[in-house]
Each structure stands twice: as structure tokens, then as C-alpha cells.
Design a protein around this motif. Sequence first.
Motif, short mmCIF file in Angstrom:
data_model
loop_
_atom_site.label_atom_id
_atom_site.label_comp_id
_atom_site.label_asym_id
_atom_site.label_seq_id
_atom_site.Cartn_x
_atom_site.Cartn_y
_atom_site.Cartn_z
N CYS A 24 -8.74 45.41 -6.67
CA CYS A 24 -9.60 44.35 -7.21
C CYS A 24 -10.86 44.18 -6.36
O CYS A 24 -11.93 43.83 -6.89
N GLY A 25 -10.71 44.42 -5.06
CA GLY A 25 -11.89 44.31 -4.20
C GLY A 25 -12.95 45.32 -4.56
O GLY A 25 -14.16 45.03 -4.48
N GLY A 26 -12.53 46.52 -4.98
CA GLY A 26 -13.50 47.53 -5.43
C GLY A 26 -14.24 47.08 -6.66
O GLY A 26 -15.46 47.32 -6.79
N ILE A 27 -13.54 46.42 -7.58
CA ILE A 27 -14.19 45.92 -8.79
C ILE A 27 -15.19 44.83 -8.45
O ILE A 27 -16.32 44.79 -8.96
N VAL A 28 -14.79 43.91 -7.56
CA VAL A 28 -15.69 42.83 -7.16
C VAL A 28 -16.95 43.40 -6.50
O VAL A 28 -18.07 42.93 -6.74
N ALA A 29 -16.75 44.46 -5.67
CA ALA A 29 -17.91 45.08 -5.02
C ALA A 29 -18.84 45.71 -6.04
O ALA A 29 -20.07 45.61 -5.94
N ALA A 30 -18.26 46.38 -7.05
CA ALA A 30 -19.08 46.99 -8.10
C ALA A 30 -19.84 45.94 -8.89
O ALA A 30 -21.04 46.12 -9.21
N PHE A 31 -19.18 44.82 -9.18
CA PHE A 31 -19.87 43.74 -9.89
C PHE A 31 -21.01 43.19 -9.03
O PHE A 31 -22.10 42.88 -9.54
N GLY A 32 -20.76 43.05 -7.75
CA GLY A 32 -21.79 42.52 -6.87
C GLY A 32 -23.01 43.41 -6.78
O GLY A 32 -24.15 42.94 -6.77
N LEU A 33 -22.82 44.74 -6.72
CA LEU A 33 -23.94 45.68 -6.67
C LEU A 33 -24.77 45.63 -7.95
O LEU A 33 -26.00 45.81 -7.91
N SER A 34 -24.10 45.39 -9.08
CA SER A 34 -24.84 45.34 -10.34
C SER A 34 -25.67 44.06 -10.47
O SER A 34 -26.51 43.95 -11.37
N MET A 35 -25.41 43.07 -9.59
CA MET A 35 -26.14 41.80 -9.67
C MET A 35 -27.04 41.58 -8.45
O MET A 35 -27.45 40.45 -8.16
N PRO A 40 -29.64 33.91 -6.69
CA PRO A 40 -28.34 33.39 -6.25
C PRO A 40 -27.70 32.41 -7.24
O PRO A 40 -26.49 32.44 -7.45
N ALA A 41 -28.49 31.54 -7.84
CA ALA A 41 -27.93 30.55 -8.77
C ALA A 41 -27.32 31.24 -10.00
O ALA A 41 -26.19 30.94 -10.42
N LYS A 42 -28.09 32.19 -10.57
CA LYS A 42 -27.57 32.91 -11.73
C LYS A 42 -26.39 33.78 -11.35
O LYS A 42 -25.44 33.93 -12.14
N LYS A 43 -26.43 34.33 -10.17
CA LYS A 43 -25.33 35.17 -9.70
C LYS A 43 -24.03 34.36 -9.63
O LYS A 43 -22.97 34.86 -10.04
N ARG A 44 -24.10 33.13 -9.12
CA ARG A 44 -22.91 32.29 -9.05
C ARG A 44 -22.36 32.00 -10.45
O ARG A 44 -21.15 31.98 -10.68
N PHE A 126 -22.26 47.16 -17.57
CA PHE A 126 -23.19 47.23 -16.43
C PHE A 126 -24.61 47.48 -16.94
O PHE A 126 -24.81 48.23 -17.91
N PRO A 127 -25.58 46.90 -16.27
CA PRO A 127 -25.46 45.94 -15.16
C PRO A 127 -25.03 44.56 -15.64
O PRO A 127 -25.30 44.18 -16.78
N LEU A 128 -24.37 43.80 -14.77
CA LEU A 128 -23.88 42.47 -15.10
C LEU A 128 -25.03 41.45 -14.96
O LEU A 128 -25.09 40.70 -14.00
N ASN A 129 -25.91 41.44 -15.94
CA ASN A 129 -27.09 40.58 -15.84
C ASN A 129 -27.14 39.50 -16.92
O ASN A 129 -28.09 38.73 -16.99
#
Length: 297
Positions: A24-35, A40-44, A126-129
Motif C-alpha cells: 500500500c505504501g507503494g501505491i501511496v507513493a505513486a499517488f503522491g508523485l502524480s500530484m 497543498p490544499a487541493k492535494k489534501r 493518472f495523473p491524480l489531478n
Amino acid sequence: MTMGLLIAALLMGFFGSPHCLGMCGGIVAAFGLSMKDISPAKKRGLIATYHLGRLLSYTLLGLVAGLIGTTILAPLMMGNSTPRILLGLVLVFVGLTMLGLPFLNKLERFGMRFWQALGPLRTKVFPLNTVPKALAAGLLWGFLPCGLVYGALLIAVVGHDPLTGAVLMFAFGLGTIPMLVATHGTVNWIRHHIGRLRLRQLNGAIMVISGLAVVAVPMVMANMHGHMDHGQMNHEQMNHEQMNHEQMNHEQMNHEQMNHEQMNHEQMNHEQMNHEQMNHEQMNHEQMNHEQMNHEH
């Protein structure tokens, strides 16, 4: 029992999440790179959205699991103790899995095939925008093969109904969120303390004990109740025999009363006999006086 299952599902998700953090950490990292180019506000907001999608996915799986348990298992288990025993065995099974026994490895490998089949859909988020993409990413994330998720689904299957199954899986998902939204430093701190204190193993042991209690305690109580009823039956039998004994004494009392009345009756006859004897003697005396008068004449 539902509240106990909810707490078990919540703790299962929380204490089990460090074990699943690798995938799951790998998925979270991939989501983070796409954002990375998003404010920061939209990212949250997007992070909250894809976690919401994952919880919705777990809830849907729990609903299906509860429906399977209701439609397929429930008709086979009506009017007996099978649902309770099955629930206890599932808790023991899941607890042993949390203790490290690899019961669900084959099921994880089977789930991996389904996860790979979802590959074309995963690339489209992707990307998660945007919010829809983040929600879709979370929904797909819920199908990631994980033994811990499958264990929670087993509990949902033996729950009371589809709604209970859905709520159980939602609670399980809530338990996993703290580990997955924490910062890198916080994640290391949580993993360190959970590992050092063996909280995952402790939770597994608690689930095993709970499962054994669910199976054994009602049996023990029923056995004790049976012995109590047997003792009460003997006590009532003793009272019944005592009642018969008292009835026998009462009949004996009546019999003695009958003899007493018979005695009075005989006494009455005896007095009557004396009375008749007295009359007879009086008659003889009068006869004697009459004869004497004739003789003098």
C-alpha cells in the motif's frame, strides 16, 4: 456482539496496516508523485477523496460478503448454533493469520491475478489531478490483494446481515487510515512502536481467545443449566415423595378417627344393653310384686 465485531475490525485494520504498508505504501507513493504539481490544499482534498474511494470499495465488498452469508449460509444454519460456532472459528482463523500463519497466501496470489487484470483501468486515473480520478483510484485500490482484507471479509460473511458486513468493512478501512496518511517520520514511529510492543500479535491473540470464547462459553453455560435443571427435578421429586408421605399420615389419622368413632358406637351399644337390662330387671321386680299380691289374696 456487533459492537465487539466492529471494534475487532477497527483494531484489525490499525494493527495490521504496518504489515501491509509495503504494497500500500507503494501505491501511496505513486499517488503522491502524480500530484507533485498540485497545490497543498487541493492535494489534501484529493488524498481524502481517494481514501474515501477505498473505504467505499471495502464497504461494497462487505455488503457483498454479508449478502453471501445471508443468502447462502443462513438457510443452512437456521435454528441451530452453527452461526455462532462459525463466527468463533473465523475469529480464531483471522487471529492466527495476524499472528503470522500464512493461511491466506494462496488467496492473495489468486487476488493478484484480478489486480493485474485491472491494470488498464489503473493507468487511466493518472495523473491524480481531479476529484473523479482520485475517487476512481481509491475504488480500484480497494481491490488490491491483501490477506488482512480477506480475513476481514470472512468476518463480514458470518456477520448478521449485508448491512453489518458493510459496516464491518468500513470500520476495518478506518483502522488502516492513520498509517497511510501519516508522514514519513510518523509512519516510522508507529511501525516501531507497533513492532516493539508486538501489538499486531497481541490483537491476533485477543481475536483467537474471543473466537474460542464465542464457541465454548455458550456450550459451558448450557451444560451448567442442564445440571441445574436435573438437580431441581430431584428436589421436586423429593417434595412429591414427602407429600405422599404426609398424605399417608393423614389417611392414617382418618383411620384412627374411624376407629375412635367405632369405639364410641360400641360404647353406645353397651349403654343401650345396660339400659335394656335395667328394664328387664324392673319388669321382673314388678312381676314379683304382682305374684306376691295374688298369694296374699
